[in-house]
Structure formats: C-alpha cells, structure tokens
Design a protein around this motif. Structure first.
Motif, short mmCIF file in Angstrom:
data_model
loop_
_atom_site.label_atom_id
_atom_site.label_comp_id
_atom_site.label_asym_id
_atom_site.label_seq_id
_atom_site.Cartn_x
_atom_site.Cartn_y
_atom_site.Cartn_z
N GLY A 105 121.27 70.69 129.38
CA GLY A 105 122.72 70.69 129.21
C GLY A 105 123.23 69.34 128.76
O GLY A 105 122.59 68.30 128.98
N SER A 106 124.39 69.33 128.16
CA SER A 106 124.95 68.09 127.62
C SER A 106 125.27 67.07 128.71
O SER A 106 125.37 65.87 128.44
N LYS A 107 125.42 67.53 129.96
CA LYS A 107 125.72 66.63 131.07
C LYS A 107 124.53 66.47 132.02
O LYS A 107 124.68 65.92 133.11
N SER A 108 123.35 66.91 131.59
CA SER A 108 122.18 66.88 132.46
C SER A 108 121.53 65.51 132.54
O SER A 108 120.81 65.21 133.50
N GLY A 109 121.73 64.69 131.51
CA GLY A 109 121.10 63.37 131.47
C GLY A 109 119.65 63.38 131.06
O GLY A 109 118.97 62.36 131.15
N LEU A 110 119.15 64.51 130.59
CA LEU A 110 117.75 64.63 130.22
C LEU A 110 117.60 65.15 128.80
O LEU A 110 118.51 65.80 128.26
N ALA A 111 116.44 64.89 128.22
CA ALA A 111 116.15 65.32 126.86
C ALA A 111 115.06 66.39 126.87
O ALA A 111 114.23 66.45 127.79
N LEU A 112 115.06 67.23 125.84
CA LEU A 112 114.03 68.23 125.70
C LEU A 112 112.65 67.57 125.67
O LEU A 112 112.47 66.50 125.09
N ARG A 165 115.55 76.87 137.05
CA ARG A 165 116.80 76.28 136.56
C ARG A 165 117.42 75.48 137.71
O ARG A 165 117.51 75.96 138.84
N CYS A 166 117.84 74.26 137.41
CA CYS A 166 118.44 73.41 138.45
C CYS A 166 119.39 72.42 137.79
O CYS A 166 119.46 72.33 136.55
N GLN A 167 120.11 71.67 138.59
CA GLN A 167 120.93 70.59 138.05
C GLN A 167 120.02 69.47 137.55
O GLN A 167 119.06 69.08 138.22
N GLY A 168 120.35 68.94 136.38
CA GLY A 168 119.52 67.91 135.79
C GLY A 168 119.38 66.67 136.64
O GLY A 168 118.38 65.95 136.57
N PRO A 173 112.17 62.28 136.04
CA PRO A 173 111.04 61.99 135.15
C PRO A 173 109.85 61.41 135.91
O PRO A 173 110.01 60.62 136.85
N ILE A 174 108.66 61.81 135.51
CA ILE A 174 107.43 61.42 136.19
C ILE A 174 106.73 60.32 135.40
O ILE A 174 106.52 60.47 134.19
N PRO A 175 106.35 59.23 136.04
CA PRO A 175 105.64 58.16 135.33
C PRO A 175 104.34 58.67 134.71
O PRO A 175 103.66 59.54 135.27
N ALA A 176 103.98 58.08 133.57
CA ALA A 176 102.78 58.51 132.85
C ALA A 176 101.51 58.32 133.66
O ALA A 176 100.52 59.05 133.47
N GLU A 177 101.52 57.38 134.60
CA GLU A 177 100.32 57.09 135.38
C GLU A 177 99.96 58.21 136.37
O GLU A 177 98.84 58.25 136.89
N ILE A 178 100.90 59.11 136.63
CA ILE A 178 100.71 60.14 137.66
C ILE A 178 100.55 61.50 136.98
O ILE A 178 101.39 61.91 136.19
N SER A 179 99.48 62.21 137.30
CA SER A 179 99.27 63.53 136.72
C SER A 179 100.28 64.52 137.28
O SER A 179 100.85 64.32 138.36
N SER A 180 100.48 65.61 136.56
CA SER A 180 101.44 66.62 137.01
C SER A 180 101.01 67.25 138.32
O SER A 180 101.83 67.49 139.21
#
Length: 383
Positions: A105-112, A165-168, A173-180
């Motif tokens: 969403g435009s107000k989520s603060g996150l990017a695709l 689905r949740c609020q952004g 965001p997860i640091p690259a050093e940590i696996s999913s």
C-alpha cells in the motif's frame, strides 16, 4: 504483481475444539481483510511454530482466556480488541511469518520484493500514545497475527498458509545475514527473550539465569551472552548440559534444580536477572526469589495455565526484588534484535519441515521433540 495474488488464501487449521485438542489441522481457505493503503500482502516462505498455538488449540488457557471454536490459535487471544471468531470461520494457527512483499500500500512504507517478517502482532490502531512511542505491543487495540479483529470486522489469520495480509508497519525487513528459516523463530521466541533482557539492563557484569532450555530458553541464553552477561541455565536434570555448553554456559553454571532447598542454599543471591521460560511457574518463594541478588528481577515469559503460587510480600520487600511479565516486542525492538543477531551470530536451533506436514509437526512439537524450533516451509520456498 498483485494480479497473481489470490482472492482467498489457503492454509492449515483446526475447525473445532475436538480437532484442536488432537492437533488435527486441515487445509482450509479464507478471505483476508479488506485492503487498505496501510497494508502489505506477503507471499509466505516460512512460518515458525510456538507453544502458544497448542495452548490455544487445546483451550488450555481456559477459563482466563477461553478459545472460541471455530477459532484462530494465537497469542493473548482474549485481549480487549480480540473479539469472538465468527461462527463460520475456521482456524489457521500461525507464529512468526517470513516472506516477500507482493503488494504494498502507498502508506505501508515498504516496496515490492522486500523480504520481511511478521511476529505475533499484525496491526494496531496506529494512533494511540503507545503507537506514537513505537511501543505498539502495548496498544489497547492490538491486532494479533491470528485471532485478532480487523477494523472491517474480519478475523486475522496467520502464517500456516500461502499468503498473509497485515499492516506494513509490522512487516520488518530481514537483514541479509539471516536466512528466512532462521528469521522466523526470531520474530517470536527471539524478540520475546531479547526485549526483557535489554529492558532490564542485561550486560557486562550481570549474571543471568534462564529456567528451561527449549524454544525460548536456548535463545535467551544466546542473547544474554551476546550482551556480555555471564549465563546460568536451570533445568530439572542434566540431560541438556551438552546443549547448554554449546549455548555458552560454563559446566559449573549449569544448575540441576531437582532438590529445591539444596539448590536455593548453594546459589543464594547469585543472579541479577532470572528468565522463566516455562508455562509451569514452579517454586517462586522457595527457589527463584532466593537465587536473586538484591534488586534482582524475575521475568515471566511462559503464559501459565494456572494462577501464580502464593507468596509473602516480604520475599520481595526485604531484597527489593521485582517480578515482571513481558509481552512480545515492539517493532523497534524487533529491528534492534535483528541487528544484534546479524552482528553476533545469535541463531535459533531449527528443524525445517514442509508446510503440508503442519499437523504432524504440531503434534511432535507438543510432545517435546523439537530441538528447539520447528519451522514450516512452503512448497514454493523449497522449490
């Protein structure tokens, strides 16, 4: 990318109390909350499992927190804002969710395309004093990842599923050093243990004890060591001494507390902070209070199915002791926790299982077979 998102999400859940008590989870579909520009849709790759799921599914917290059937297993499901589940709904248990933002969403603060994680909280009113202070976990209108109530009246569903689905604001965001797979338990057990240690001054010169070496305890020991404290593990037997040593506990600091009186006498006034991870509270006045130094702190993390044992006020007053509970963590605490994990190497001990194996994994976890966290992985993540 939003054109590839289904109108209904699919996951694994319990439909009634009988199936919940058996931990028999079936594949079901549900319609997510009405979209808002504060929201994100996440394609799930991994989801952790937690004991809170099983307490809720079995109605183990009744009568304090009665599970509604059909219901959504989840944390603190009878908070003021967590209303009864509509009778036509089924249940999708969930814990921490990791995946990729496929609609923002435009107000989520996150990017695709951002890899994010969602902990036990999926939303809040976004406007109260606690939300303004970035302490959203104290919001009176907290919306849990499952069994919460959204503003449109729908019930939140969790991460034993293909999408969420949740609020952004609550997708971190997860640091690259940590696996999913490793990130998933950190969003629940990780921040649940990290936050109180940080809040109550864990650091160099402090001695921290952890009761219970399991899903919460194995992370609490790592956080305390990473913060510079000396760590002690308390257990009912020596069966986990090898694991405790790998987690940074010296052999002489592994406390077998089978004999309560002897243990209290030997380790009297040793600890500054004592973290109780089990939902079984145990001997407060006979053991835990004596172990604490003056101005020491006992922190309760496991949600008990019974009342706390009675104790005399003098037990606290004469040593200036504090007893605290700690409830998940804020979005800022999750970010800080991720930063420490990335820099220090703190990681959960996990076993990854297919999402389709959710029912058996839940039964195995309830039977104490996880060492120390099961993480469910979707077919798309493993492909």
């Amino acid at each position: 990318m939003s054109s590839t998102i289904p109108s209904q999400y699919t996951g694994y859940g319990a439909k009634d109390e009988a199936s919940g008590k058996r931990l028999d989870l079936e594949q079901i579909t549900y319609t997510p909350k009405v979209w808002s520009e504060n929201d994100v849709d996440i394609k799930i790759s991994h989801c952790g499992m937690c004991g809170s799921d099983f307490h809720t599914l079995s109605n183990g917290w009744a009568p304090v927190m009665n599970t509604e059937y059909p219901c959504i297993a989840g944390h603190e499901s009878k908070l003021k804002s967590l209303l009864a589940v509509a009778s036509e709904m089924l249940t999708l248990p969930s814990q921490p969710v990791v995946g990729t933002v496929v609609r923002a969403g435009s107000k989520s603060g996150l990017a695709l395309g951002t890899r994010v994680g969602v902990g036990a909280q999926a939303g809040s009113d976004l406007g109260c004093e606690y939300c303004d202070l970035k302490k959203e976990n104290y919001c009176s209108n907290v919306i849990m990842t499952y069994q919460g109530k959204w503003e449109d009246g729908s019930t939140s569903q969790g991460g034993y599923a293909d999408f969420v689905r949740c609020q952004g604001r609550f997708a971190i965001p997860i640091p690259a050093e940590i696996s999913s797979a490793e990130a998933a338990p950190l969003l629940c057990a990780g921040v649940t243990t990290y936050a109180p240690l940080k809040r109550f001054g864990c650091g160099p010169g402090k001695k921290v004890g952890v009761v219970g070496i399991g899903g919460l305890g194995h992370l609490a020991l790592q956080w305390a060591a990473a913060m510079g404290a000396e760590t002690f593990a308390l257990s009912h037997s020596d069966s986990k001494i090898a694991d405790a040593t790998k987690l940074g506990v010296k052999p002489e600091s592994f406390i077998v507390a089978k004999d309560t009186a002897a243990t209290a006498a030997k380790y009297e006034k040793t600890l500054d902070i004592l973290i109780l991870t089990s939902s079984h509270i145990g001997p407060l006045e006979e053991l835990y209070f004596p172990l604490l130094r003056h101005e020491g702190t006992l922190v309760l993390l496991g949600v008990p199915e019974e009342k706390l044992p009675a104790f005399y006020g003098q037990s606290l007053i004469f040593k200036n002791l504090s007893v605290h509970g700690s409830f998940i963590g804020s979005t800022n605490e999750i970010r800080d926790m991720f930063a420490l994990a990335a820099s220090s190497g703190v990681r959960p001990w996990i076993q990854v299982r297919p999402m389709s194996d959710a029912s058996q994994a839940a039964k195995d976890a309830e039977n104490g077979l996880a060492r120390y966290r099961y993480v469910l992985e979707t077919d798309s993540a493993s492909a």
